[in-house]
Design a protein around this motif. Structure first.
Motif, mmCIF file in Angstrom:
data_model
loop_
_atom_site.group_PDB
_atom_site.id
_atom_site.type_symbol
_atom_site.label_atom_id
_atom_site.label_comp_id
_atom_site.label_asym_id
_atom_site.label_seq_id
_atom_site.Cartn_x
_atom_site.Cartn_y
_atom_site.Cartn_z
ATOM 1 N N ARG A 1 -0.447 0.284 1.892
ATOM 2 C CA ARG A 1 -0.428 0.672 0.497
ATOM 3 C C ARG A 1 -1.797 1.176 0.054
ATOM 4 N NH1 ARG A 1 -1.941 -3.775 -2.979
ATOM 5 N NH2 ARG A 1 -2.589 -5.546 -1.720
ATOM 6 N N ARG B 1 -0.270 -4.789 3.056
ATOM 7 C CA ARG B 1 -1.550 -4.305 2.517
ATOM 8 C C ARG B 1 -2.086 -3.099 3.286
ATOM 9 N NH1 ARG B 1 -7.059 -5.140 2.858
ATOM 10 N NH2 ARG B 1 -6.927 -6.440 4.694
ATOM 11 N N ASP C 1 -4.921 -9.254 -3.045
ATOM 12 C CA ASP C 1 -3.481 -9.383 -2.829
ATOM 13 C C ASP C 1 -2.914 -10.563 -3.604
ATOM 14 O OD1 ASP C 1 -3.019 -7.359 -0.558
ATOM 15 O OD2 ASP C 1 -4.678 -8.552 0.195
ATOM 16 N N GLU D 1 4.572 -8.974 -7.663
ATOM 17 C CA GLU D 1 5.905 -9.129 -7.060
ATOM 18 C C GLU D 1 6.363 -10.585 -7.088
ATOM 19 O OE1 GLU D 1 5.656 -7.506 -3.099
ATOM 20 O OE2 GLU D 1 4.338 -5.909 -3.797
ATOM 21 N N ARG E 1 -0.571 -8.478 -5.942
ATOM 22 C CA ARG E 1 0.880 -8.518 -5.734
ATOM 23 C C ARG E 1 1.443 -9.908 -6.029
ATOM 24 N NH1 ARG E 1 1.791 -6.465 0.197
ATOM 25 N NH2 ARG E 1 3.971 -6.735 -0.408
ATOM 26 N N ARG F 1 10.718 -9.320 -10.441
ATOM 27 C CA ARG F 1 9.761 -10.104 -9.652
ATOM 28 C C ARG F 1 10.431 -11.404 -9.242
ATOM 29 N NH1 ARG F 1 8.506 -10.988 -15.110
ATOM 30 N NH2 ARG F 1 8.666 -13.232 -15.595
ATOM 31 N N ASN G 1 5.747 -2.728 2.919
ATOM 32 C CA ASN G 1 4.797 -2.611 1.809
ATOM 33 C C ASN G 1 3.604 -3.538 1.989
ATOM 34 O OD1 ASN G 1 3.935 -1.611 -0.678
ATOM 35 N ND2 ASN G 1 4.774 -3.355 -1.783
ATOM 36 N N LEU H 1 4.349 -11.116 2.142
ATOM 37 C CA LEU H 1 3.378 -10.036 1.924
ATOM 38 C C LEU H 1 3.121 -9.230 3.189
ATOM 39 C CD1 LEU H 1 0.583 -11.435 -0.437
ATOM 40 C CD2 LEU H 1 2.653 -10.179 -1.019
ATOM 41 N N SER I 1 1.700 -4.769 -10.879
ATOM 42 C CA SER I 1 2.298 -4.711 -9.541
ATOM 43 C C SER I 1 2.644 -6.095 -8.989
ATOM 44 C CB SER I 1 1.332 -4.016 -8.569
ATOM 45 O OG SER I 1 1.047 -2.698 -8.986
#
Length: 424
Positions: A73, A70, A129, A153, A79, A183, A68, A63, A151
């Motif tokens: 974005r 936090r 997140d 991932e 995520r 994902r 990308n 992350l 969103s």
């Protein structure tokens, strides 16, 4: 191997070191590189192997390592989604995220039933997140349109075998259908039944397989002993063990909620600070009791099998089976509460004549004969005394031995599904 060799950022390594860890467990050594490389993962791992850090650490790394992250974005939708079978496990996984992500700009939230939904809605609006959730409460949020899973991932399905045991398969499929098709998927399970493999087949894409807990193998770091006794001696024998061995922080297993309550009261009356935890307790009561046990304020926590699933306590020294489970696999899960992450523990089973068939099944499952011990003054009689007649309890049996194993599992499944997801 050291954590410094796994490719984790300095901030994550610092958080790990602050917890006193420098050497990853076997599952962490295998899972962390696979997750960092972006592979789907199918991991066989029992509780106590370090599996939570095995996915938490590389997820935090992923992350925060890319463009990308936090800080860059705009959208504040989750995520990462971690799905757990129980609220206790959801709380503990989210605590792990906060512990290892304390030096990172990462927000996390646990959502589960049994508490008000409005604070969770407020937390989701602030932006999350990593979202840790039980299936029923997550679907409540989806229905109220308070969470957006578009969103995601990385999707983690933790303790998948218990998910299926508790009847969550339909909810899991609903949730998977809401996730983006592209994902990363991580599936963890203590055992891999045909049903789990079918689920994995539809969820995972060319997964890396990690197996650090051979199916139904009892923890080798746990000393396992059987104390043979008469049925009517058990309470006095348990009190004797606490008094003569100065036992502390003991997780005691009973078969039924009623039995757990009665045993906790008996111990407390004898001056052994104890409390019970099971599905009929409110979420606030369960959280409070579990906190007191972790802090050492309780000498004994008396639990049923489903309530104990997800109890994650470092260095828990003792597990006592006051009653053997009807399902032998549950014995493996019970003793897995101690002897965690390479530490030593002790599991003691109080076994009367009635329970010898269950003991035989357990020994067949774990492929070993357990050491038998007889305590002076509590020697078992040559033959079992007849079981005294039991009055009915409004339809709820307090005599699990009278029901076959499969029948004993049924009440816990749907009930836990209702109480552990949507309403509790």
């Amino acid at each position: 191997m050291q954590f410094s060799e796994l490719g984790l950022s300095a901030d994550i390594q610092r958080a790990v070191a602050e917890q006193g860890y420098d050497t990853p467990t076997p599952i962490q050594q295998q899972a962390i590189p696979a997750v960092l490389a972006g592979h789907d993962l199918m991991a066989t791992a029992q509780t106590g192997t370090g599996k939570t850090a095995g996915f938490t650490l590389p997820i935090l790394q992923r992350l925060t390592a890319g463009a990308n992250d936090r800080l860059s974005r705009v959208a504040r939708t989750p995520r990462v989604l971690v799905l757990t079978p129980t609220r206790e496990l959801a709380i503990q996984v989210e605590e792990s995220v906060r512990t290892y992500g304390k030096h990172l700009p990462i927000n996390s939230l646990a959502v589960f039933g049994g508490v008000g939904i409005n604070p969770q809605i407020a937390g989701l609006r602030r932006g999350v997140d990593i979202l840790v959730a039980t299936p029923g409460r997550l679907l409540d949020h989806v229905q109220q349109k308070t969470v957006d899973l578009g969103s995601i991932e990385i999707f983690v399905l933790d303790e998948a075998d218990r998910m299926l045991d508790m009847g969550f398969i339909r909810d899991i499929r609903k949730i998977i259908a809401l996730l983006p098709k592209q994902r990363q998927n991580l599936l963890f399970s203590a055992t891999f039944s045909p049903e789990i493999r079918e689920l994995a087949g539809g969820l995972l894409h060319q997964p890396v397989s990690v197996d650090v807990a051979p199916r139904n193998t009892a923890a080798e770091t746990v000393a396992q002993r059987v104390i043979e006794c008469n049925r009517e001696q058990k309470k006095d024998l348990l009190k004797h063990l606490f008094e003569t061995r100065s036992l502390h922080q003991v997780l005691v297993f009973a078969r039924t909620k009623h039995g757990a309550d009665a045993l906790a009261r008996a111990l407390d009356k004898a001056g052994i600070k104890a409390a019970a935890i099971h599905g009929d307790k409110s979420q606030g009561a369960r959280t409070r009791v579990l906190g007191e046990f972790k802090e050492g304020k309780l000498a004994a926590l008396v639990a049923t099998d489903i309530a104990a699933r997800g109890i994650d306590i470092d260095a828990l020294p003792y597990v006592i089976n006051y009653e053997l489970p009807n399902v032998p696999e549950d014995y493996v899960h019970r003793i897995g509460r101690t002897g965690r992450a390479g530490m030593e523990g002790e599991a003691i089973s109080l076994v009367c004549h009635d329970e010898r068939p269950q003991l035989k099944d357990i020994e067949k499952l774990i492929k070993r004969n357990l050491e038998r011990v007889v305590i002076e003054g509590f020697e078992p009689a040559a033959h079992a005394a007849p079981r005294p007649p039991q009055p009915p309890r409004g339809g709820r049996s307090a005599q699990p031995a009278r029901a076959p194993a499969k029948a004993a599992k049924k009440p816990g499944g749907p009930q836990q599904h209702r109480s552990g997801s949507r309403h509790r």
